[in-house]
Structure formats: structure tokens, C-alpha cells
Design a protein around this motif. Sequence first.
Motif, mmCIF file in Angstrom:
data_model
loop_
_atom_site.group_PDB
_atom_site.id
_atom_site.type_symbol
_atom_site.label_atom_id
_atom_site.label_comp_id
_atom_site.label_asym_id
_atom_site.label_seq_id
_atom_site.Cartn_x
_atom_site.Cartn_y
_atom_site.Cartn_z
ATOM 1 N N ARG A 214 65.852 37.431 -22.987
ATOM 2 C CA ARG A 214 64.429 37.325 -22.659
ATOM 3 C C ARG A 214 64.239 36.515 -21.367
ATOM 4 N N LEU A 215 65.054 35.492 -21.177
ATOM 5 C CA LEU A 215 64.948 34.661 -19.973
ATOM 6 C C LEU A 215 65.230 35.477 -18.715
ATOM 7 N N GLN A 216 66.171 36.428 -18.810
ATOM 8 C CA GLN A 216 66.513 37.231 -17.638
ATOM 9 C C GLN A 216 65.389 38.178 -17.223
ATOM 10 N N ARG A 217 64.403 38.353 -18.108
ATOM 11 C CA ARG A 217 63.286 39.251 -17.796
ATOM 12 C C ARG A 217 62.011 38.482 -17.434
ATOM 13 N N SER A 218 62.115 37.169 -17.307
ATOM 14 C CA SER A 218 60.921 36.369 -17.038
ATOM 15 C C SER A 218 61.255 35.267 -16.038
ATOM 16 N N ASP A 219 60.221 34.511 -15.673
ATOM 17 C CA ASP A 219 60.387 33.387 -14.755
ATOM 18 C C ASP A 219 60.269 32.056 -15.490
ATOM 19 N N GLY A 220 60.492 32.066 -16.794
ATOM 20 C CA GLY A 220 60.366 30.856 -17.581
ATOM 21 C C GLY A 220 61.637 30.028 -17.547
ATOM 22 N N SER A 221 61.805 29.226 -18.583
ATOM 23 C CA SER A 221 62.976 28.359 -18.690
ATOM 24 C C SER A 221 63.439 28.329 -20.137
ATOM 25 N N PHE B 221 74.329 19.175 -34.076
ATOM 26 C CA PHE B 221 73.203 20.090 -34.206
ATOM 27 C C PHE B 221 72.816 20.591 -32.820
ATOM 28 N N VAL B 222 72.194 21.754 -32.799
ATOM 29 C CA VAL B 222 71.745 22.363 -31.540
ATOM 30 C C VAL B 222 70.277 22.743 -31.693
ATOM 31 N N VAL B 223 69.482 22.439 -30.668
ATOM 32 C CA VAL B 223 68.065 22.796 -30.649
ATOM 33 C C VAL B 223 67.839 23.751 -29.472
ATOM 34 N N VAL B 224 67.223 24.891 -29.754
ATOM 35 C CA VAL B 224 66.904 25.898 -28.736
ATOM 36 C C VAL B 224 65.411 25.813 -28.451
ATOM 37 N N LEU B 225 65.055 25.597 -27.182
ATOM 38 C CA LEU B 225 63.660 25.386 -26.787
ATOM 39 C C LEU B 225 63.271 26.383 -25.702
ATOM 40 N N PRO B 226 62.768 27.562 -26.057
ATOM 41 C CA PRO B 226 62.319 28.533 -25.054
ATOM 42 C C PRO B 226 61.084 27.990 -24.317
ATOM 43 N N ARG C 150 66.233 31.974 -14.875
ATOM 44 C CA ARG C 150 66.812 33.292 -14.624
ATOM 45 C C ARG C 150 67.833 33.256 -13.495
ATOM 46 N N SER C 151 67.613 32.404 -12.512
ATOM 47 C CA SER C 151 68.516 32.359 -11.363
ATOM 48 C C SER C 151 69.705 31.440 -11.578
ATOM 49 N N TYR C 152 69.611 30.533 -12.556
ATOM 50 C CA TYR C 152 70.697 29.566 -12.764
ATOM 51 C C TYR C 152 70.612 29.032 -14.189
ATOM 52 N N PRO C 153 71.744 28.902 -14.868
ATOM 53 C CA PRO C 153 73.104 29.298 -14.454
ATOM 54 C C PRO C 153 73.301 30.807 -14.576
ATOM 55 N N SER C 154 74.520 31.227 -14.272
ATOM 56 C CA SER C 154 74.781 32.666 -14.239
ATOM 57 C C SER C 154 75.050 33.257 -15.614
ATOM 58 N N SER C 155 75.322 32.444 -16.612
ATOM 59 C CA SER C 155 75.649 32.963 -17.939
ATOM 60 C C SER C 155 75.212 31.974 -19.009
ATOM 61 N N LEU D 272 70.422 32.454 -29.486
ATOM 62 C CA LEU D 272 70.774 32.168 -28.100
ATOM 63 C C LEU D 272 70.879 33.449 -27.274
ATOM 64 N N GLU D 273 71.529 34.457 -27.829
ATOM 65 C CA GLU D 273 71.663 35.719 -27.094
ATOM 66 C C GLU D 273 70.290 36.350 -26.830
ATOM 67 N N ASN D 274 69.418 36.340 -27.848
ATOM 68 C CA ASN D 274 68.090 36.934 -27.676
ATOM 69 C C ASN D 274 67.269 36.168 -26.639
#
Length: 480
Positions: free
Chosen positions: A329-336, A389-394, A438-443, A323-325
Motif C-alpha cells: 500500500r505504501l508503494q502506491r501512496s505518498d504516505g509513511s 514485540f513489533v508495532v506497525v503504524l501506517p 515510497r522512495s526510501y528504503p528500497s525494500s 507488513l507485506e500488505n
Amino acid sequence: MALGVMAISLATLLASRDAAIQHAHETSRNVTAVLATNIARTIETSDNSLRTLIAALDKPAIQTMDRSLRHELLFDRTAAEYVTGTGITDDRGRVIDGCCSRSHTWDFSDRDYFIAHRKSADAGLYVSSVYAARSRRGAQSIAMSRRINRPDGSFGGVAIVAIDVEYFRQLLAKLDVGSHGVAAIVRTDGTLVARNPPLTQAGLVNVGKSPTFPRMVNHDSGFYSAPSISDGVLRLYTFQRVPGTPLIAVVAPAESDVLASWKRLSWIVGVSASSVSVAFCTVVWLLAFALRDHANTQVLLTELTQTDPLTGLKNRRALDNALENEWERLQRSDGSLSLLFVDADHFKQYNDSHGHAQGDIALKHLAECIDRHVRRRGDLAARYGGEEFVVVLPNTDEAGAFQIGEAIRREVEQREPSASSEAIPPFTVSIGCATGRRSYPSSLEELTSSADLALYAAKRRGRNVVVCAGDIVEPAQPQV
């Protein structure tokens, strides 16, 4: 040359020993943080129940309501399995209503949670010491209480939420602290709330008598090594205070367990280094093999510490790193970045009906269903804890995340026959979905909180449903 090799070997062993202790401390710190968070969430939920109860009692409509209907409305709808009773007393400690039945006439004027509020109007939320519940044949409980004031501000009684101590024991029972380690929840007065492994009645001690206990009382968190006053075992204590309460979460693996591998390595290196005087080349050979085995062991241990042993998915530690990584990475791109919180519905009842062994099989099946739909490089599925369970979907938007969540939910519900699912009794899952940019949410915390709230909304909508955070009209409140 032999002395030089032995000096290097000694320095390596000392460094390895420090690394082993530091690794144990880091692991224990993560465990205590999770433990304290779970307890704090339980305390917060109970406090919200108390505030809601007190606010309801002040409403004229509630005051004039039929007593039986009021009892059912305010006291018979406890959703949390660990809450064993909710009630209110008058200014003399006599139960007015609640606590298992409106017909009870218990007198709680001798309880510390009553005395504290009677003496002080500013006690706030009070967490009691462990007591034997009169209404449940002496079962051990702790109480969360708040003061009830009359319109003129004078003392009018207390509102109580009782929590079974077995809840804390179950939390600790899930922790593996080694064959000689200890996990415990203690109060700041030194009394034990729960301990794993449990002590016999004859072996119960007040840890407040330990000369090192003031370290826990005077700091929010910390780490130290000390012998136990109950059995004399030298342990590595990591502790964290549960915010706003007198409770302290403690994880203390035995130093002998932590250093067991290091001691075996010490013998190997020591014998090898001593052989230098006979044949230096032989010593170098043995040392090389020892270092290679040590490196392989470290790689294997690293992999094991990131995998949940039951389901084969990633564990909480690997999830936090991912999640941290992905957030950075999200803060450096325009993805989701999308998250799915997946929780098995009514799983306690499932275990009670079919047994914990069958429950484990069901969790493995759920993990397989999740894994089949999380196949892209960069996607990650992890067991968050228990049946969640948690699923992370970059690089996945809301629609894509909802589609994956719905596919998981549908497969679990339909249970297509297979070699691994034929003997599994049916069950369903609820899924909360949240997407960040990147613009939302703040954290990252806001993103995970949104997914968690969406999961709570799915539970309220009847379970077996996927709910996206953007579809929640009103802020969700955790179920009590």
C-alpha cells in the motif's frame, strides 16, 4: 444418486486431506525458516566475535598488553548468554588464553574444530560436532572456530567460541509440534545436535542411517513424508539448511496428529453418505451440518493461528502478512509507514529472579501497555517472539512513531497501579523506531532491519530509551 453423493464425498475428503497436509507443510516451513534464521544469526554473531578476536590479536598494542588486562578485555566480556567460552590455542592445540580462565591448560588438539583448521588453510568458519566440554564437567557444546595464521601464513592455532547445546534445546522447546511430532537440529553427518522431545541415551540414533536423509543433505530445503528410524512414526518432514553451516533445522509433525481432525470428519461424512440409500434427504441434511461445522472450524483455526495465546496480540504470521500488505500500500501512496521494535530489558534475569510465571504476567502487562497506545484502525501490535514485540503504524511519520514509542516506554517504566499490574516487579523496555516512505528504503527488509538496528542502539545507550533509525550516527553492531 447415492453412489454419486458418495463419490462427491470421497473426492471432498481426499481434497481436505491434501489441504490439511499442505497446511501442515506451510506452517512447518514458516517455523523452520524462523528457526534457521535464529540459528544463522547466532552463528553470524559468533563468527563476528571470532573475526574481531583474531583482528585484535594481530595488533601490536594488544600483543604487548599486560596478560591479565588482555584476558579481561578479550575474553571476559561475553554478552551472549549461550556463549560458554571463548579462547585461542597454539599450533599444538594447547589453550593460550580464554576458555573461562587464563590459567586453564586444556589440550584441544583432538577436537575436530582444531584438526580441520590444521589440515586446511581454507576451512573458514568451522562448526564442530557436539562434544563434552572438559572445562564444564562434560556439558554438551558445539564450537565455532577460525584459523589463526602466523605472519608467514603458517598455522598458528585456532580461535574458538563455544556455544552450549542447551541454547538449541531451548529454541526447540518453544515449538509445538503435536503430541507425536518432532523438532530437531541435525548435522549433515547425521548426528543430532538437539531434539524436542529429547531422546534417552539408549534411544539415540544417527539419522544419517535413514534412507531419506540424503534428501536433507543434498537440498537447501524441502518436504517429504517418511517413517522415523527411531520409533517408526510416520511424520511429515520439513527441513531447511542453516546457510554456511552443516546444521539443518527440521520440523516434523506426525501425520496422525495432522490428520486427526480430518479422520473425525471422514467418519462423519462416511456414515452420512452410507445413509443415502435409506433416506437421501437425511444424508443431505447431515452433510450440510458437517460442512457448516467444518467451515466454522476453519474460521476459528484461522483466527487462532493469527493470535499469540499468551498476550492476545497478533502473532508472527499475522505480522508478516500485515507488513507485506502495508508495504504494498505504501508503494502506491505518498504516505509513511513506521515500525516500533519493543524489547523487554534484561528479561532473562527478570525470569531468573522472579520466575517464568511472573515473567509471563509481565509480558501480558507489556502487551496491554502497547495495545492501549495502538488503537487506530490499521495499526497492529504483534508479539515477534520471546520478550520482543513489533508495532506497525501506517500513515505515521517519525515524530508520531517516536511519540507512541515514548508513551509505551513511559507507561511500562512508571507502572501505574491497576488490577493487572500491582503484583508485577518493575522492568523497562528498549524501543527501536524506523520510518519508511515510497522512495526510501528500497525494500521492506531494509525497513525492518533499520528498526532492528535502532533497537540495538537503544540497548547500547543504556536501555529504557526510544531510538529512531535516523538518530543513529554509526552503523549498529549486534551485541555478542
